[in-house]
Design an enzyme around this catalytic site. Sequence first.
Site, mmCIF file in Angstrom:
data_model
loop_
_atom_site.group_PDB
_atom_site.id
_atom_site.type_symbol
_atom_site.label_atom_id
_atom_site.label_comp_id
_atom_site.label_asym_id
_atom_site.label_seq_id
_atom_site.Cartn_x
_atom_site.Cartn_y
_atom_site.Cartn_z
ATOM 1 N N HIS A 56 0.834 -1.186 0.000
ATOM 2 C CA HIS A 56 0.000 0.000 0.000
ATOM 3 C C HIS A 56 0.883 1.256 0.000
ATOM 4 O O HIS A 56 2.097 1.167 0.209
ATOM 5 C CB HIS A 56 -0.965 0.002 1.201
ATOM 6 C CG HIS A 56 -0.309 0.051 2.533
ATOM 7 N ND1 HIS A 56 -0.209 -1.046 3.370
ATOM 8 C CD2 HIS A 56 0.302 1.065 3.175
ATOM 9 C CE1 HIS A 56 0.431 -0.684 4.462
ATOM 10 N NE2 HIS A 56 0.752 0.580 4.379
HETATM 11 P P1 TYD Z 1 -1.924 -2.501 7.430
HETATM 12 O O1 TYD Z 1 -1.498 -1.081 7.582
HETATM 13 O O2 TYD Z 1 -2.623 -2.877 6.150
HETATM 14 O O3 TYD Z 1 -0.652 -3.412 7.668
HETATM 15 P P2 TYD Z 1 0.221 -4.301 6.650
HETATM 16 O O4 TYD Z 1 0.401 -3.492 5.408
HETATM 17 O O5 TYD Z 1 1.493 -4.551 7.358
HETATM 18 O O6 TYD Z 1 -0.538 -5.553 6.444
HETATM 19 O O7 TYD Z 1 -2.841 -2.866 8.665
HETATM 20 C C1 TYD Z 1 -3.321 -4.174 8.875
HETATM 21 C C2 TYD Z 1 -4.668 -4.076 9.555
HETATM 22 O O8 TYD Z 1 -4.557 -3.412 10.813
HETATM 23 C C3 TYD Z 1 -5.690 -3.289 8.731
HETATM 24 O O9 TYD Z 1 -6.947 -3.952 8.885
HETATM 25 C C4 TYD Z 1 -5.763 -1.945 9.421
HETATM 26 C C5 TYD Z 1 -5.415 -2.270 10.851
HETATM 27 N N1 TYD Z 1 -4.693 -1.159 11.497
HETATM 28 C C6 TYD Z 1 -5.316 -0.416 12.489
HETATM 29 O O10 TYD Z 1 -6.483 -0.637 12.849
HETATM 30 N N2 TYD Z 1 -4.609 0.597 13.098
HETATM 31 C C7 TYD Z 1 -3.333 0.899 12.742
HETATM 32 O O11 TYD Z 1 -2.717 1.833 13.328
HETATM 33 C C8 TYD Z 1 -2.716 0.142 11.691
HETATM 34 C C9 TYD Z 1 -1.311 0.439 11.251
HETATM 35 C C10 TYD Z 1 -3.427 -0.877 11.110
#
Ligand code: TYD
Length: 139
Positions: A56
């Site tokens: 992302h």
């Molecule tokens: P994401 O940022 O997509 O992490 P990665 O790219 O490492 O997989 O986040 C994963 C999940 O966690 C997504 O459902 C959003 C949630 N999330 C939160 O609720 N709060 C946060 O501060 C972060 C970073 C993620």
Amino acid sequence: MKELYKIIKIKTIGNLVTKDLSGQLSFFESDKDIPFNIKRIYYITKVQANSKRGYHAHKKLKQLLFCPYGKIELYLEDDCDSQKVLLDDPSIGILLDHTVWREMRWIEDNSVLMVAASDYYDENDYIRDYDDFRKYIGK
Ligand code: TYD
């Protein structure tokens, strides 16, 4: 020219290399050592080697990524450049301050990815589709 990422040297005291087995301590302060006010910290743990995450970009969010334990490879891409960066030193932070696509690959089991972020969690700030990212940056 805009840089894809900036390296922030995190102040670190003490070092195992000097044979002091009591380890080292690293720190940075909001606004002083990094160019934003930290509103959120999150970290990713218990990841097996070769797992990938990320995929992302963010529209506005600024982040400092660092790895206090282990080895993680980042793939970063913006409108001008793309690069792989190895995070394997607790005293190095990677500052992402514009819209950068990121993919993270865990090289070693249980490596820890920590992120200091400039804002609260907001799903509307994410671009989760690679084609949408390319369109957003005009590539
Ligand atoms: P994401 O940022 O997509 O992490 P990665 O790219 O490492 O997989 O986040 C994963 C999940 O966690 C997504 O459902 C959003 C949630 N999330 C939160 O609720 N709060 C946060 O501060 C972060 C970073 C993620």
